[in-house]
Design an enzyme around this catalytic site. Structure first.
Site, short mmCIF file in Angstrom:
data_model
loop_
_atom_site.label_atom_id
_atom_site.label_comp_id
_atom_site.label_asym_id
_atom_site.label_seq_id
_atom_site.Cartn_x
_atom_site.Cartn_y
_atom_site.Cartn_z
N CYS A 116 0.80 -1.24 0.00
CA CYS A 116 0.00 0.00 0.00
C CYS A 116 0.83 1.27 0.00
O CYS A 116 0.27 2.37 -0.10
CB CYS A 116 -0.94 0.01 1.20
SG CYS A 116 -1.92 -1.48 1.25
N HIS A 406 -9.35 2.94 -2.05
CA HIS A 406 -7.93 2.63 -1.84
C HIS A 406 -7.39 1.73 -2.95
O HIS A 406 -7.33 0.51 -2.80
CB HIS A 406 -7.77 1.96 -0.47
CG HIS A 406 -6.38 1.43 -0.21
ND1 HIS A 406 -5.24 2.12 -0.58
CD2 HIS A 406 -5.96 0.27 0.37
CE1 HIS A 406 -4.17 1.39 -0.24
NE2 HIS A 406 -4.59 0.28 0.33
N CYS A 436 0.41 2.27 6.68
CA CYS A 436 0.88 0.90 6.94
C CYS A 436 0.87 0.16 5.61
O CYS A 436 0.25 0.60 4.65
CB CYS A 436 -0.06 0.20 7.92
SG CYS A 436 -1.78 0.20 7.33
#
Length: 452
Positions: A116, A406, A436
């Site tokens: 990510c 996302h 994270c």
């Protein structure tokens, strides 16, 4: 104490007066600036983008950047893109997107992957190239396309097919075909799971929430807050990084389609998605599978000014952190935040704007509690006391990954661009991005407002 403020949190803040804090400029160190950041609308997977390919989205973001900046197509030294689940045909998606967008074929391009934080890695790689004097201007971005993912044949089936390719005689071919069993035909799907622990991320988020005593209600409240603030920001025209994109054979898309403010009552009806039946992580308090791409123009300050650009922000100190992927998979912000503040010589109270990646509401709340815990600070961070949690009135005020969406590879650029825009709008001086990532990794970066 619950970190969720009462319902007044939904009101956007009044303009904060910039305090005249010191700048983070250092003698002998190049100032590196964000000139512009754009993104395609982030859409739920399987909606309007469903028939495209990843490079189509990345190309749209790059063209949007060219259009908005008026940048000559040969005025960039390098292009870097981040992505997580790769389309096999365009494994270096940065290059395919750059060629498709009409950039000069003389500009090198490469693709990075770091879960990510892939586009954060693309941006900091750009910063590194500029700091090292290799380049003056770099385009960094990210793309993720979850509407279509590579689904493989089983290992045994792949082995048989490769052997068939090499078989010389009809007899060899027939014997190989005869060896295929029904079980060999079941496909291998990619999963959002840790390779090292085989645990899905949602399951890990649920365990993390439990470890920090985060209740289902706190998670649902945070998710409602994210969607409410995202809707307000969208309606108020604050999400100015979003560009319109004419989807071939479909309509023009100009806004994110996953923003769905709902009531606590509706949220409460959902069943746990990962740890059944007593888990607290649901589909509604987790980020959803998203298609989207982002792009940012990063330059040395002198180059930007020489080309007549007014930069949005300075990109200052950044860190990458890494922890145990089993029990601390999603605690990147807690480890990254104090580290990057220390590097920059700042404290939590110096930060005017916080933008944290919202993978799960439970993950955000767990990080808040870890940051606010003396015990965690002493035991895991080697500090005398807690770091302190970001105040909610400065935190993700225009929504976040839970509501805006996302796309794994594209979120980092959205976070950085949002900080730059919020600093301009709210009159703050310093912003902090934290995220994270799978593998137990994390990232944090300090961004300084460019004098208006």
């Amino acid at each position: 104490a619950s970190f969720i403020l009462d319902r007044t949190y939904a009101k956007l803040p009044c303009l904060v007066q910039t305090k005249s804090k010191k700048t983070l400029a250092r003698p002998g160190v190049k100032n590196i600036v964000l000139v512009e950041g754009v993104r395609t609308p982030f859409l739920l997977s399987g909606t309007t983008y469903a028939d495209l390919m990843p490079h189509d989205l990345a190309r749209a973001a790059l063209q949007g950047l060219l259009h908005r900046t008026g940048l000559p197509k040969d005025a960039v030294d390098y292009i870097i893109y981040g992505t997580v689940i790769q389309e096999v045909k365009t494994s270096n998606v940065a290059r395919e997107a750059a060629l498709g967008a009409g950039f000069s074929d003389k500009i090198p391009a490469h693709t990075v992957t770091m879960a990510c934080i892939s586009s954060n890695q693309a941006m900091t790689s750009a910063v590194g190239l500029i700091a090292a004097g290799q380049c003056d201007s770099v385009v960094a971005g990210g793309v993720e396309f979850m509407s279509d993912v590579p689904i493989r044949h089983s290992r045994k089936m792949r082995k048989t097919m490769l052997s068939l390719n090499r078989a010389k005689t009809l007899g060899q071919r027939l014997s190989l075909i005869g060896s295929i069993r029904l079980a060999h035909l079941s496909p291998e799907l990619p999963a959002v799971a840790e390779f090292s622990t085989a645990e899905t991320m949602g399951h890990s988020a649920d365990r993390l929430a439990a470890a920090f005593g985060v209740s289902r209600i706190e998670q649902d409240e945070f998710a409602v807050r994210s969607h409410t603030l995202a809707k307000q920001a969208q309606d108020a025209g604050l999400l100015q990084d979003v560009i319109s994109f004419k989807v071939p054979g479909r309509d023009i898309v100009s806004k994110d389609n996953g923003i769905r403010p709902s009531s606590m009552e509706q949220m409460g009806k959902l069943k746990p998605a990962f740890v059944k039946p007593h888990g607290t992580v649901t589909a509604a308090n987790s980020s959803f599978l998203t298609d989207g791409a982002s792009a940012a123009l990063i330059m040395s300050e002198e180059k930007a000014l020489a080309m007549g650009y007014k930069p949005k922000a300075y990109l200052r100190d950044f860190v990458y952190v890494s922890q145990d992927p089993k029990d601390q998979l999603l605690l990147g912000p807690t480890y990254g935040t104090p580290k990057v503040l220390e590097r920059a010589g700042l404290t939590m109270s110096d930060i005017d704007v916080f933008e944290f990646h919202e993978a799960f509401a439970g993950q955000i709340m767990a990080n808040m509690k870890a940051l606010d815990s003396d015990w965690f600070g002493q035991t895991y961070l080697g500090r005398k006391s807690k770091v302190g949690a970001p105040p909610m009135e400065k935190f993700n005020l225009w929504g976040g990954s839970l509501s805006l969406g996302h796309p794994f590879g594209a979120t980092g650029c959205r976070l950085v661009t949002t900080v730059a825009h919020r600093l301009q709008k709210e009159g703050g001086q310093y912003g902090l991005v934290a995220a994270c990532a799978a593998g137990g990794q994390g990232h944090a970066m300090v961004i300084e407002a460019y004098p208006q």
